[in-house]
Design a protein around this motif. Structure first.
Motif, mmCIF file in Angstrom:
data_model
loop_
_atom_site.group_PDB
_atom_site.id
_atom_site.type_symbol
_atom_site.label_atom_id
_atom_site.label_comp_id
_atom_site.label_asym_id
_atom_site.label_seq_id
_atom_site.Cartn_x
_atom_site.Cartn_y
_atom_site.Cartn_z
ATOM 1 N N TYR A 159 1.074 -1.842 0.016
ATOM 2 C CA TYR A 159 0.021 0.614 -0.236
ATOM 3 C C TYR A 159 0.610 1.520 -0.373
ATOM 4 O O TYR A 159 2.025 1.072 1.030
ATOM 5 C CB TYR A 159 -1.319 -0.379 0.836
ATOM 6 C CG TYR A 159 -1.620 -1.555 1.472
ATOM 7 C CD1 TYR A 159 -2.216 -2.378 0.343
ATOM 8 C CD2 TYR A 159 -1.460 -2.227 2.775
ATOM 9 C CE1 TYR A 159 -3.086 -2.959 0.464
ATOM 10 C CE2 TYR A 159 -2.138 -2.965 2.466
ATOM 11 C CZ TYR A 159 -3.080 -3.687 1.651
ATOM 12 O OH TYR A 159 -3.322 -5.506 1.534
ATOM 13 N N LEU A 160 0.164 2.274 -1.000
ATOM 14 C CA LEU A 160 1.235 3.587 -1.093
ATOM 15 C C LEU A 160 0.511 4.891 -0.198
ATOM 16 O O LEU A 160 -0.686 4.649 -0.741
ATOM 17 C CB LEU A 160 1.123 3.415 -2.615
ATOM 18 C CG LEU A 160 1.769 5.467 -2.635
ATOM 19 C CD1 LEU A 160 3.480 5.058 -1.849
ATOM 20 C CD2 LEU A 160 2.278 5.204 -4.485
ATOM 21 N N TYR A 161 1.042 5.210 0.645
ATOM 22 C CA TYR A 161 0.189 6.607 0.946
ATOM 23 C C TYR A 161 1.450 7.774 0.706
ATOM 24 O O TYR A 161 2.544 7.786 0.684
ATOM 25 C CB TYR A 161 0.704 6.601 2.947
ATOM 26 C CG TYR A 161 -0.193 5.250 3.171
ATOM 27 C CD1 TYR A 161 -1.765 5.267 3.760
ATOM 28 C CD2 TYR A 161 0.454 3.973 3.735
ATOM 29 C CE1 TYR A 161 -2.478 3.341 3.758
ATOM 30 C CE2 TYR A 161 0.157 2.926 3.870
ATOM 31 C CZ TYR A 161 -1.709 3.198 3.824
ATOM 32 O OH TYR A 161 -2.398 1.355 4.517
ATOM 33 N N ARG A 162 0.527 8.779 0.938
ATOM 34 C CA ARG A 162 1.544 10.382 0.548
ATOM 35 C C ARG A 162 1.352 11.164 2.069
ATOM 36 O O ARG A 162 0.424 11.130 2.288
ATOM 37 C CB ARG A 162 0.619 11.262 -0.974
ATOM 38 C CG ARG A 162 1.412 11.757 -1.676
ATOM 39 C CD ARG A 162 0.275 13.165 -2.440
ATOM 40 N NE ARG A 162 -0.526 13.789 -1.401
ATOM 41 C CZ ARG A 162 -1.626 14.033 -1.778
ATOM 42 N NH1 ARG A 162 -1.840 13.587 -3.399
ATOM 43 N NH2 ARG A 162 -2.556 14.988 -0.815
ATOM 44 N N ARG A 163 2.405 11.356 2.284
ATOM 45 C CA ARG A 163 2.560 12.508 3.354
ATOM 46 C C ARG A 163 3.074 14.163 2.987
ATOM 47 O O ARG A 163 3.727 14.168 2.093
ATOM 48 C CB ARG A 163 3.534 11.839 4.186
ATOM 49 C CG ARG A 163 3.261 13.064 5.583
ATOM 50 C CD ARG A 163 4.732 12.935 5.980
ATOM 51 N NE ARG A 163 4.552 13.660 7.162
ATOM 52 C CZ ARG A 163 5.556 14.266 8.163
ATOM 53 N NH1 ARG A 163 6.745 14.083 7.324
ATOM 54 N NH2 ARG A 163 5.860 15.160 8.794
ATOM 55 N N ASP A 164 1.976 14.516 3.066
ATOM 56 C CA ASP A 164 1.938 16.266 2.691
ATOM 57 C C ASP A 164 2.889 16.876 3.443
ATOM 58 O O ASP A 164 2.680 16.988 4.624
ATOM 59 C CB ASP A 164 0.671 16.796 1.832
ATOM 60 C CG ASP A 164 -0.175 16.519 1.086
ATOM 61 O OD1 ASP A 164 0.566 15.441 0.211
ATOM 62 O OD2 ASP A 164 -1.035 16.562 0.651
ATOM 63 N N GLU A 218 5.628 13.489 1.069
ATOM 64 C CA GLU A 218 6.533 12.134 1.173
ATOM 65 C C GLU A 218 5.632 10.850 0.447
ATOM 66 O O GLU A 218 4.530 10.967 0.484
ATOM 67 C CB GLU A 218 7.570 11.846 2.025
ATOM 68 C CG GLU A 218 8.460 13.320 2.246
ATOM 69 C CD GLU A 218 8.006 13.415 3.535
ATOM 70 O OE1 GLU A 218 9.036 14.055 4.509
ATOM 71 O OE2 GLU A 218 7.893 12.534 4.401
ATOM 72 N N PHE A 219 6.461 9.610 -0.360
ATOM 73 C CA PHE A 219 5.624 8.943 -0.396
ATOM 74 C C PHE A 219 5.658 7.863 1.133
ATOM 75 O O PHE A 219 7.339 7.429 1.917
ATOM 76 C CB PHE A 219 5.714 8.157 -1.446
ATOM 77 C CG PHE A 219 5.064 9.006 -2.034
ATOM 78 C CD1 PHE A 219 3.661 8.898 -2.670
ATOM 79 C CD2 PHE A 219 5.327 10.043 -2.810
ATOM 80 C CE1 PHE A 219 3.136 9.320 -3.387
ATOM 81 C CE2 PHE A 219 4.699 10.729 -4.643
ATOM 82 C CZ PHE A 219 3.563 10.136 -4.138
ATOM 83 N N TYR A 220 5.370 7.607 1.469
ATOM 84 C CA TYR A 220 5.479 5.048 2.279
ATOM 85 C C TYR A 220 5.061 4.286 1.780
ATOM 86 O O TYR A 220 4.104 4.365 0.821
ATOM 87 C CB TYR A 220 5.598 6.154 3.166
ATOM 88 C CG TYR A 220 5.682 6.629 4.207
ATOM 89 C CD1 TYR A 220 6.378 7.157 5.243
ATOM 90 C CD2 TYR A 220 5.253 8.080 4.216
ATOM 91 C CE1 TYR A 220 7.781 7.634 5.832
ATOM 92 C CE2 TYR A 220 5.814 9.299 4.655
ATOM 93 C CZ TYR A 220 6.988 9.813 5.567
ATOM 94 O OH TYR A 220 7.720 10.614 6.002
ATOM 95 N N ILE A 221 5.545 3.035 2.190
ATOM 96 C CA ILE A 221 4.645 1.951 1.721
ATOM 97 C C ILE A 221 4.886 1.249 2.688
ATOM 98 O O ILE A 221 5.069 0.710 4.252
ATOM 99 C CB ILE A 221 5.073 1.217 0.661
ATOM 100 C CG1 ILE A 221 7.160 1.076 1.042
ATOM 101 C CG2 ILE A 221 5.478 1.696 -0.540
ATOM 102 C CD1 ILE A 221 7.664 -0.391 0.417
ATOM 103 N N GLU A 222 3.711 0.135 2.903
ATOM 104 C CA GLU A 222 3.201 -0.487 3.675
ATOM 105 C C GLU A 222 3.337 -2.447 3.477
ATOM 106 O O GLU A 222 2.492 -2.302 2.122
ATOM 107 C CB GLU A 222 1.926 -0.370 4.551
ATOM 108 C CG GLU A 222 1.043 -1.399 5.662
ATOM 109 C CD GLU A 222 -0.362 -1.485 5.946
ATOM 110 O OE1 GLU A 222 -0.840 -1.963 6.843
ATOM 111 O OE2 GLU A 222 -0.988 -0.080 5.770
ATOM 112 N N SER A 223 3.681 -2.895 3.655
ATOM 113 C CA SER A 223 3.246 -4.164 3.861
ATOM 114 C C SER A 223 2.302 -4.505 4.224
ATOM 115 O O SER A 223 2.074 -5.446 4.928
ATOM 116 C CB SER A 223 5.079 -5.145 4.567
ATOM 117 O OG SER A 223 5.121 -6.374 4.164
#
Length: 156
Positions: free
Chosen positions: A70-75, A127-132
């Motif tokens: 899963y991809l998340y964006r942090r503004d 920034e982008f973050y991923i979740e396994s």
């Protein structure tokens, strides 16, 4: 006759995360993984979208029911220097997409997956973050690359 098709323009690809740390099953990457900021400075603020490419490997076979990363964006710098919180177990408000990997792959299979047309905030600082969501660990050394892009309107 004028060309009435839309055109896609892109900017230079940014290696946002060059060598990410290992991510446990159901774990989320951390801000220490970020190599290069996604910033609206320069010409990037002209690009409202981006394509995101992930290269990663898993530590064990993946079950058919657990094939998502899963991809998340942090503004960041939303109002001056105000930033959203870093994504975590209780902060998943900017989910922007799911990378699908093949199920039942063997240990340490390398996956190259892409998401297209992910919205960038205005002026583009994020920034982008991923979740396994694989049910297994993601091996350290994964990369996340971002290519800013825009759809140019048709010409008449």
């Amino acid at each position: 006759m004028a060309d009435a098709t839309n055109k896609v323009t892109t900017s230079t690809q940014v290696t946002h995360i060059d060598s990410g740390a290992s991510i446990a099953a159901a774990g989320i990457s951390g801000s220490a993984d970020i190599s290069t900021a996604i910033s609206g400075t320069g010409n990037m603020n002209r690009y409202p979208l981006c394509d995101v490419v992930l290269m990663c490997a898993n530590t064990a076979s993946i079950a058919a029911a657990s094939t998502g990363i899963y991809l998340y964006r942090r503004d960041i710098n939303v109002d001056g220097t105000s930033d959203e919180g870093v994504p975590g177990a209780s902060n998943k408000k900017h989910f922007v997409g799911t990378f699908q990997v093949a199920a039942a792959t063997t240990v340490s299979t390398t996956h190259y997956v892409q998401l297209t047309d992910i919205p960038l905030p205005s002026p583009g600082d994020c920034e982008f973050y991923i979740e396994s969501g694989l049910g297994v660990n993601i091996v350290a050394g994964w990369t996340l690359k971002v290519t800013p892009k825009s759809n140019v309107g048709a010409t008449t």
